[in-house]
Design a protein around this motif. Structure first.
Motif, PDB file in Angstrom:
ATOM      1  N   UNK A   5      49.042  -2.657 -91.405  1.00 48.50           N
ATOM      2  CA  UNK A   5      48.116  -1.848 -92.205  1.00 48.50           C
ATOM      3  C   UNK A   5      48.557  -0.388 -92.122  1.00 48.50           C
ATOM      4  N   UNK A   6      49.025   0.140 -93.250  1.00 51.99           N
ATOM      5  CA  UNK A   6      49.562   1.497 -93.321  1.00 51.99           C
ATOM      6  C   UNK A   6      48.559   2.411 -94.013  1.00 51.99           C
ATOM      7  N   UNK A   7      48.215   3.519 -93.359  1.00 49.26           N
ATOM      8  CA  UNK A   7      47.240   4.452 -93.916  1.00 49.26           C
ATOM      9  C   UNK A   7      47.878   5.827 -94.085  1.00 49.26           C
ATOM     10  N   UNK A   8      47.799   6.348 -95.322  1.00 45.28           N
ATOM     11  CA  UNK A   8      48.348   7.674 -95.610  1.00 45.28           C
ATOM     12  C   UNK A   8      47.472   8.358 -96.650  1.00 45.28           C
ATOM     13  N   UNK A   9      47.073   9.578 -96.364  1.00 46.13           N
ATOM     14  CA  UNK A   9      46.244  10.374 -97.281  1.00 46.13           C
ATOM     15  C   UNK A   9      45.008   9.611 -97.764  1.00 46.13           C
ATOM     16  N   UNK A  10      44.399   8.849 -96.868  1.00 51.39           N
ATOM     17  CA  UNK A  10      43.180   8.129 -97.206  1.00 51.39           C
ATOM     18  C   UNK A  10      43.400   6.822 -97.956  1.00 51.39           C
ATOM     19  N   UNK A  11      44.649   6.467 -98.206  1.00 50.32           N
ATOM     20  CA  UNK A  11      44.969   5.222 -98.916  1.00 50.32           C
ATOM     21  C   UNK A  11      45.539   4.214 -97.917  1.00 50.32           C
ATOM     22  N   UNK A  12      45.109   2.961 -98.044  1.00 49.33           N
ATOM     23  CA  UNK A  12      45.554   1.914 -97.126  1.00 49.33           C
ATOM     24  C   UNK A  12      46.401   0.883 -97.864  1.00 49.33           C
ATOM     25  N   UNK A  13      47.545   0.567 -97.273  1.00 48.19           N
ATOM     26  CA  UNK A  13      48.424  -0.478 -97.792  1.00 48.19           C
ATOM     27  C   UNK A  13      48.521  -1.573 -96.731  1.00 48.19           C
ATOM     28  N   UNK A  14      48.552  -2.820 -97.173  1.00 43.38           N
ATOM     29  CA  UNK A  14      48.626  -3.926 -96.224  1.00 43.38           C
ATOM     30  C   UNK A  14      49.718  -4.911 -96.613  1.00 43.38           C
ATOM     31  N   UNK A  15      50.311  -5.487 -95.589  1.00 42.11           N
ATOM     32  CA  UNK A  15      51.295  -6.543 -95.821  1.00 42.11           C
ATOM     33  C   UNK A  15      51.260  -7.507 -94.638  1.00 42.11           C
ATOM     34  N   UNK A  16      51.355  -8.806 -94.950  1.00 44.00           N
ATOM     35  CA  UNK A  16      51.373  -9.833 -93.913  1.00 44.00           C
ATOM     36  C   UNK A  16      52.740 -10.506 -93.879  1.00 44.00           C
ATOM     37  N   UNK A  17      53.157 -10.852 -92.668  1.00 50.79           N
ATOM     38  CA  UNK A  17      54.407 -11.585 -92.489  1.00 50.79           C
ATOM     39  C   UNK A  17      54.158 -12.776 -91.576  1.00 50.79           C
ATOM     40  N   UNK A  18      54.628 -13.936 -91.995  1.00 45.00           N
ATOM     41  CA  UNK A  18      54.473 -15.140 -91.179  1.00 45.00           C
ATOM     42  C   UNK A  18      55.329 -15.034 -89.926  1.00 45.00           C
ATOM     43  N   UNK A  19      54.772 -15.485 -88.806  1.00 46.76           N
ATOM     44  CA  UNK A  19      55.510 -15.484 -87.547  1.00 46.76           C
ATOM     45  C   UNK A  19      56.315 -16.766 -87.449  1.00 46.76           C
ATOM     46  N   UNK A  20      57.597 -16.617 -87.156  1.00 48.78           N
ATOM     47  CA  UNK A  20      58.470 -17.771 -86.988  1.00 48.78           C
ATOM     48  C   UNK A  20      58.429 -18.216 -85.540  1.00 48.78           C
ATOM     49  N   UNK A  21      58.708 -19.474 -85.290  1.00 50.23           N
ATOM     50  CA  UNK A  21      58.702 -19.988 -83.924  1.00 50.23           C
ATOM     51  C   UNK A  21      59.928 -19.500 -83.170  1.00 50.23           C
TER      52      UNK A  21
END
Length: 230
Positions: free
Chosen positions: A211-227
């Motif tokens: 979760x990236x927050x800059x100048x009051x704006x939030x960006x999100x990205x999910x990544x699957x965890x590999x074994x």
């Protein structure tokens, strides 16, 4: 591409329902004592139909998954290409810093750029990377962008909700760092970042949320965890 994937999934679902129905009908006929027993040949035909539908269902599901992976790879490839192209701009900024009288700025930018470049080459040499190592790469990327703006803004990486158990597990290489760079690039180029950039990393054994927050704006990205680990 989206339409093809949706159609493939829809066909898979329909085929699955048909397969389930045929399987159910087959077992119902066998267990129902009040119904006339089916001949051996007819039972074999039903079995073959059930297996055929199930096989088609598996193939269609695999096809849909493959197309989704290709689409994600194409999307990530665009981000990676942009990230690499950005290096040329950083080099121009570095040249400007060296030609200026601000030796401290030039040294800071050169040190962070060199480290970022080494990490980029290292990460690109493998298909996966340990999550803890990715966090280190993110710290370097943020420090590089800050240096481009004469270190006029700070950054924080919050790992309070990051599971220690996931540190040595892996995610896909060249996925998160280029994404963070791209999200912050225009802000950096225009020197419009105010105060502090915040990056929160959380994990739940199955995936990592950035979760990236800059100048009051939030960006999100999910990544699957590999074994396992690299």
């Amino acid at each position: 591409m989206h339409i093809i994937i949706v159609l493939s999934i829809a066909i898979s679902a329909i085929a699955g329902i048909v397969g389930y129905y045929l399987g159910y009908e087959y077992h119902r006929r066998r267990l129902n004592n009040t119904t006339e027993k089916e001949s051996g040949s007819e039972s074999d035909v039903i079995k073959e139909r059930v297996m055929s539908v199930r096989n088609h269902t598996m193939r269609l599901t695999e096809l849909a998954s493959l197309k989704k992976m290709v689409e994600e790879f194409e999307r990530d490839s665009e981000i990676i290409d942009l990230s690499i192209n950005r290096l040329e701009v950083v080099l121009l900024k570095l040249q400007s810093a060296i030609e200026s009288d601000d030796e401290a700025w030039a040294e800071s930018l050169l040190t962070r750029f060199s480290k970022h470049l080494r990490q980029l080459l290292h990460e690109g040499a493998s298909s996966s990377i340990e999550i803890e190592e990715t966090n280190g790469h993110l710290e370097c990327a943020l420090s590089l962008l800050s240096a481009m703006n004469h270190n006029t803004w700070a950054y924080e990486i919050n790992l309070d909700r990051f599971n220690d158990f996931d540190k040595t597990r892996t995610i896909k290489s060249m996925s998160i760092t280029p994404w963070v760079l791209e999200k912050l690039w225009d802000y950096t180029l225009k020197s419009t970042i105010s105060k502090t950039v915040k990056l929160e990393v959380t994990s739940d054994t199955y995936e990592v949320l950035y979760r990236l927050k800059v100048n009051g704006i939030t960006y999100e990205r999910k990544e699957a965890i590999w074994s396992g680990s690299t």
